[in-house]
Structures are given as C-alpha cells and as structure tokens.
Write a protein that holds these residues in place. Structure first.
Motif, PDB file in Angstrom:
ATOM      1  N   PHE A 255      33.917  34.467  24.124  1.00  0.00           N
ATOM      2  CA  PHE A 255      33.574  33.064  24.498  1.00  0.00           C
ATOM      3  C   PHE A 255      32.928  32.975  25.970  1.00  0.00           C
ATOM      4  N   ASP A 256      32.947  33.911  26.638  1.00  0.00           N
ATOM      5  CA  ASP A 256      32.133  33.852  27.954  1.00  0.00           C
ATOM      6  C   ASP A 256      30.581  34.030  27.578  1.00  0.00           C
ATOM      7  N   ARG A 257      30.230  34.596  26.352  1.00  0.00           N
ATOM      8  CA  ARG A 257      28.754  34.454  25.824  1.00  0.00           C
ATOM      9  C   ARG A 257      28.338  33.155  25.754  1.00  0.00           C
ATOM     10  N   PHE A 258      29.233  32.228  25.398  1.00  0.00           N
ATOM     11  CA  PHE A 258      28.707  30.799  25.177  1.00  0.00           C
ATOM     12  C   PHE A 258      28.266  30.051  26.574  1.00  0.00           C
ATOM     13  N   ASN A 259      28.341  30.762  27.639  1.00  0.00           N
ATOM     14  CA  ASN A 259      27.978  30.331  28.837  1.00  0.00           C
ATOM     15  C   ASN A 259      26.396  30.130  28.830  1.00  0.00           C
ATOM     16  N   TYR A 260      25.923  29.037  28.901  1.00  0.00           N
ATOM     17  CA  TYR A 260      24.402  28.834  28.974  1.00  0.00           C
ATOM     18  C   TYR A 260      23.468  29.506  30.024  1.00  0.00           C
ATOM     19  N   GLU A 261      24.384  29.781  31.040  1.00  0.00           N
ATOM     20  CA  GLU A 261      23.402  30.735  32.174  1.00  0.00           C
ATOM     21  C   GLU A 261      23.130  31.878  31.816  1.00  0.00           C
ATOM     22  N   GLN A 262      23.739  32.677  30.877  1.00  0.00           N
ATOM     23  CA  GLN A 262      23.332  33.911  30.361  1.00  0.00           C
ATOM     24  C   GLN A 262      22.005  33.719  29.507  1.00  0.00           C
ATOM     25  N   TYR A 263      21.539  32.658  29.222  1.00  0.00           N
ATOM     26  CA  TYR A 263      20.446  32.594  28.158  1.00  0.00           C
ATOM     27  C   TYR A 263      19.158  31.826  28.883  1.00  0.00           C
ATOM     28  N   GLY A 264      19.621  31.279  29.946  1.00  0.00           N
ATOM     29  CA  GLY A 264      18.564  30.593  30.720  1.00  0.00           C
ATOM     30  C   GLY A 264      18.029  29.269  30.272  1.00  0.00           C
ATOM     31  N   GLY A 265      17.582  29.404  29.042  1.00  0.00           N
ATOM     32  CA  GLY A 265      16.659  28.036  28.585  1.00  0.00           C
ATOM     33  C   GLY A 265      16.308  28.305  27.029  1.00  0.00           C
ATOM     34  N   SER A 266      15.648  27.448  26.878  1.00  0.00           N
ATOM     35  CA  SER A 266      15.245  27.313  25.084  1.00  0.00           C
ATOM     36  C   SER A 266      13.756  27.258  25.085  1.00  0.00           C
ATOM     37  N   PRO A 267      13.100  28.405  24.284  1.00  0.00           N
ATOM     38  CA  PRO A 267      11.645  28.033  24.165  1.00  0.00           C
ATOM     39  C   PRO A 267      11.340  27.090  23.039  1.00  0.00           C
ATOM     40  N   ILE A 268      10.025  26.450  23.518  1.00  0.00           N
ATOM     41  CA  ILE A 268       9.405  25.665  22.712  1.00  0.00           C
ATOM     42  C   ILE A 268       8.453  26.315  21.759  1.00  0.00           C
ATOM     43  N   LEU A 269       8.777  26.533  20.484  1.00  0.00           N
ATOM     44  CA  LEU A 269       7.848  27.238  19.669  1.00  0.00           C
ATOM     45  C   LEU A 269       6.942  26.381  18.790  1.00  0.00           C
TER      46      LEU A 269
END
Length: 311
Positions: A255-269
């Motif tokens: 559940f710690d891996r649901f922390n948005y900070e780890q992924y930073g952002g979402s690419p626009i493809l």
C-alpha cells in the motif's frame, strides 16, 4: 538533454517545485533542467537552501494559470504563463521535454494545440502506473483525458500503452487487456462490446481479452485499457488506499506503493513531444520523480516509436 519544469504549477508552487528541482539535479547526471516561471522567486528559494542558482537555466514568466481556470481560455489569454511558455519552448525545440504539476486541462490543451498530436492519433491519452502485488507495475490508460471514447480510440490506447510498456519499462511483448465488468467476450457496455472484436483482430499489440477491476493489481496483464471516465475513477480510488492506510496507522509495503510521490506524474501519450503532468498536491519528492520520468521518456525515444507505429 534539456528538461523544462514549470515551477509555478501545483498547490505548493514555487517552493515545492524548486525544492524538487534541487533533488532532481542530484541524479540527472549532466542533463540540464530549465526552470520556467518567476526567476527571482526561484533564486530566492535556492539561496535560502544554500544551493547554487547557476546549476539551472531560467526562463522568466509573469503569468500563472490557476488550477481552476478554464484551460483553453487561460492558454490563449495568458501567453506569458509558465505553461504557455513551456509549450512554446517545447514546440521550438529549446527543451526536449516539459513537465508541470499545474492545471491538467491546460497541459492537455497545450499539448494538442502547440506540439500537436502525432499524425494518425485520434485522441491523446493520460497514463498512470499501478503497483502489482508481486512487486511489478501495470499501466492503466486513459485516466482522464477522454471521458467519452469511441472503440477505435480504445484500440489506439492499446497501442500507446503497449509501446510505453516496452520502451520505458522494458516489458517484452506486453499483454493488453480491456477493462470490463466480466471476462466473457460479450460482456460490458456498448463501448466495450464494440471494442473487443477490434482488439481481438489487431496485430498491433498482444491482446489477451477482458479484465476486471480485481485483476488490476495482479499479473493477468501488463496494460489495462479503458475510457478516461472509468480510468479516472479507478485512479482516484487507488490513490485513496495509501491515504486510508496512513490514517488507520497501518504500515504495508504494497500500500505504500500507492503513494503518488513515487511515480511523479502521468505522461500524455500520442503527442509530438514528451510531456508529463504531475499531481496538483505534488511534494518536492513527487516533482523530482516527475522530472526523472520526463528524462526516461526522452531517452526511450517513445515519441519516435509511436510516430512510426502510426505511419
């Protein structure tokens, strides 16, 4: 490589964005970070934290697009905003990627009307990463760019997600699933029923059939495709898992891996340059990871691979 960062975007800008830039600088290994926004404010924060301002390049802007502003009007009317200037620089090749935790709608508008969509792409998509129980990751798209979709658009999302899984995350022959309410071919709403046979017939990606919500955090597939309305609901629900476990005093690696900070952002493809959108509440850690994801997008040459796929 030059990565443009909107330092005025986000609820805690410019302090959080500038501090995030400091953290990103420590691991960028020679790549240049261009801070776009209020130069004096940025330098003040850097000096306050004993960091040499000469480590960055700056493009001073005088306007900010607020989180609640109308995206199209704001981009047109605020030509000297950090988002508008960032896209202008990206279009002119002055930077190789652009990232912002600011107004998501404005980032979409800027993407489509400045750097524009890749020829053949019907609609760009926003992607997100979701953790697997076994420690890996899955890709979910679209998560908000397109609330309503046509079947052929979902098929293109399958191509985009598959290419991203291969190029950015090194997943060989990624398995693509259609998010649905049942595994059977005939299940779902009209959109899913019309999309399934198109995905089944395509040779552009490895389609494995329908997937249900319970499959998202397992290893049934690598890429999960849905319309932006469904995807955004799933994303916001998933983000709440981390918050709930914290409030309940629970400590769990998954559940710690649901922390948005780890992924930073979402690419626009599906657009002609690497663009990453961060969460509005981005912390310095999230900003750092958003910048590093932008770097990975450039190094993977994903835009060129998508362009080739849609020629």
């Amino acid at each position: 490589m030059k990565i443009g960062l909107d330092i005025m975007g986000g609820d805690y800008a410019p302090k959080a964005t500038v501090l995030g830039a400091i953290e990103a600088y420590k691991v960028l290994q020679g790549h240049k970070l261009v801070l776009i926004g209020d130069k004096e404010a940025a330098i003040g924060i850097l000096r306050e934290h004993n960091f040499d301002p000469d480590n960055f390049e700056y493009v001073h802007t005088t306007e900010v697009i607020g989180m609640g502003e109308h995206p199209t009007k704001a981009v047109v009317q605020k030509a000297d905003s950090s988002i508008s200037v960032g896209f202008r620089m990206l279009k002119e090749g002055q930077i190789d990627a652009f990232s912002s935790a600011g107004n998501t709608g404005a980032m979409l508008v800027g993407s489509m009307f400045s750097v524009k969509t890749i020829p053949g792409i019907l609609r760009p998509a926003i992607t997100t990463i979701v953790p697997r129980l076994n420690g890996g990751i899955n890709i979910l798209l679209d998560v908000g760019a397109n609330a309503d979709c046509k079947p052929e658009v979902l098929v293109q999302f399958g191509v985009l997600g598959s290419l991203m899984a291969q190029s950015v995350y090194g997943i060989e022959n990624p398995r693509v699933a259609l998010m649905n309410i049942g595994e059977e071919e005939e299940k779902g709403n009209l959109l899913c029923q019309a999309t399934y046979p198109l995905m089944k017939e395509t040779s552009q990606f490895n389609f494995i059939g329908n997937a249900e919500g319970r499959d998202l955090f397992g290893d049934a597939a690598d890429v999960f495709v849905c319309d932006g309305f469904t995807g955004n609901i799933i994303l916001k629900l998933a983000e709440s898992f981390y918050v709930i476990t914290r409030k309940k005093g629970l400590k769990d690696e998954f559940f710690d891996r649901f922390n948005y900070e780890q992924y930073g952002g979402s690419p626009i493809l599906g657009i002609n340059a690497p663009v990453v959108v961060g969460h509005g509440i981005s912390s310095p850690e999230a900003i750092k990871n958003m910048v590093l994801l932008s770097k990975d997008m450039v190094e993977s040459e994903l835009v060129a691979k998508v362009t080739e796929a849609f020629q």
